[in-house]
Design a protein around this motif. Structure first.
Motif, short mmCIF file in Angstrom:
data_model
loop_
_atom_site.label_atom_id
_atom_site.label_comp_id
_atom_site.label_asym_id
_atom_site.label_seq_id
_atom_site.Cartn_x
_atom_site.Cartn_y
_atom_site.Cartn_z
N ALA A 60 0.82 -1.22 0.00
CA ALA A 60 0.00 0.00 0.00
C ALA A 60 0.85 1.27 0.00
O ALA A 60 0.47 2.29 0.57
N GLY A 61 2.02 1.20 -0.64
CA GLY A 61 2.89 2.37 -0.73
C GLY A 61 3.71 2.64 0.51
O GLY A 61 4.46 3.61 0.55
N GLY A 62 3.56 1.79 1.55
CA GLY A 62 4.36 1.99 2.76
C GLY A 62 5.84 1.79 2.48
O GLY A 62 6.21 1.08 1.54
N PRO A 63 6.70 2.41 3.26
CA PRO A 63 8.14 2.34 2.97
C PRO A 63 8.70 0.94 3.22
O PRO A 63 8.27 0.23 4.11
N LEU A 64 9.67 0.56 2.40
CA LEU A 64 10.40 -0.68 2.58
C LEU A 64 11.86 -0.32 2.88
O LEU A 64 12.39 0.65 2.34
N ASP A 65 12.49 -1.11 3.71
CA ASP A 65 13.89 -0.89 4.04
C ASP A 65 14.74 -1.27 2.83
O ASP A 65 14.78 -2.44 2.43
N PRO A 66 15.43 -0.33 2.20
CA PRO A 66 16.22 -0.66 1.00
C PRO A 66 17.38 -1.60 1.30
O PRO A 66 17.95 -2.19 0.37
#
Length: 316
Positions: A60-66
């Motif tokens: 849902a567009g939430g941030p992911l840890d790169p």
């Protein structure tokens, strides 16, 4: 065969189309054995824009840890190497119309975006099946090593595919195994998948296999209609349930395709600490779609917990 860049999926599909046309025109018989080569891509990177598109689709567009991208995103980034093998004109099975049966993945350690990775793909286990012929595509992803240490194995996955109706020379059709009647577990979630699901996943993954995009082309390739990508279903199953930092394994086995648009009923169970088991089925016909599992090798945590940076998608 070693290279410095991935062969685009579109190129592999064009090669597969050309090979299929040549086979039909010349009535060419494919060799009854695997090519026996490995595709190795050095310094491959998972770009930040791909991480963002994946987050939009599954989280849902939430941030992911790169520094720790989701496991199915690693598959997406490495998949073109396996596709290059399957599109080879000497590959014994036709790529177009091939059906996804199972995935088995060990996610050893965090896989970062933007870092140089070594991806290797090989094919093995060519075998007869009651409905045709199966093959395993094995992909490994290694992270960079140092002057005095070898590259680290971060991720390894085996994907099993079925070429329906294809028999290789000398193969005997094995008998069909009996299956007990399907009894669905308690319903804990339901996914409503629109007709655009296949196109949405293709826009992220680059996997524009026509069986997922249009009902007419899907039927022409032997399906009852347009079906969901197996790895889209795996991504939904894992979303919000992957332990952070790696150290886990997961598996998904497909029974019947999910027709699009459609609704999937699911049961999530936690039979032991660190293990989640998933059953998905057609609630109207009471037929199984897939079963899966997620196993955390660490103690004291369960895959049902929401690790930092992994926001689950709505189960509605």
């Amino acid at each position: 065969m070693e290279r410095e860049s991935m062969t685009p999926l579109a190129s592999s599909y064009r090669a597969a189309l050309a090979t299929a046309a040549t086979d039909a025109l010349l009535r060419r018989r494919r060799p009854p054995r695997l090519p026996g080569r490995t595709v190795v891509v050095q310094d491959h990177q998972i770009p930040a824009d791909l991480v963002a598109r994946y987050a939009e689709l599954f989280h849902a567009g939430g941030p992911l840890d790169p520094r720790d991208v989701p496991s199915v995103l690693v598959h997406v980034a490495a998949f073109p190497a396996a596709m290059e093998l399957m599109a080879d004109r000497e590959f014994p099975l036709p790529l177009l119309g091939m059906v996804h049966l199972e995935n088995r993945v060990v996610h050893h350690a965090a896989v970062p975006s933007g870092a140089p990775l070594t991806v290797a793909a090989s094919a093995t286990a060519l075998a007869p099946h009651p409905s045709g012929t199966t093959v395993d595509l094995v992909v490994t992803v290694h992270g960079p090593g140092g002057p005095e240490r070898a590259p680290q194995l971060l991720w390894e996955g085996t994907s099993t595919y079925l070429a329906t109706g294809v028999r290789l020379e000398g193969q005997e059709r094995p008998p069909r195994a009996g299956h007990p009647p399907f009894v669905p577990p308690d319903l804990t979630a339901r996914w409503s998948l629109p007709g655009s699901t296949g196109r949405g996943y293709a826009a992220v993954s680059g996997d524009y296999n026509p069986i997922h995009l249009n009902p007419l082309t899907a039927r022409a390739l032997g399906q009852k209609g347009m079906i969901a990508h197996g790895m889209y279903l795996a991504g939904r199953m894992l979303a919000g349930r992957e332990p952070a930092g790696g150290g886990y394994s997961w598996q998904i086995g497909f029974a019947t395709p999910v027709l699009l648009p459609g609704t999937v009923s699911l049961g999530f169970a936690h039979p032991a600490p660190g293990r989640t088991e998933v059953t998905a089925w057609d609630g109207r016909r009471q037929r199984p779609h897939f079963t899966g599992s997620i196993t955390d090798s660490a103690t004291g945590s369960t895959t049902a917990d929401q690790p930092a940076g992994r926001t689950p998608q709505s189960s509605s």
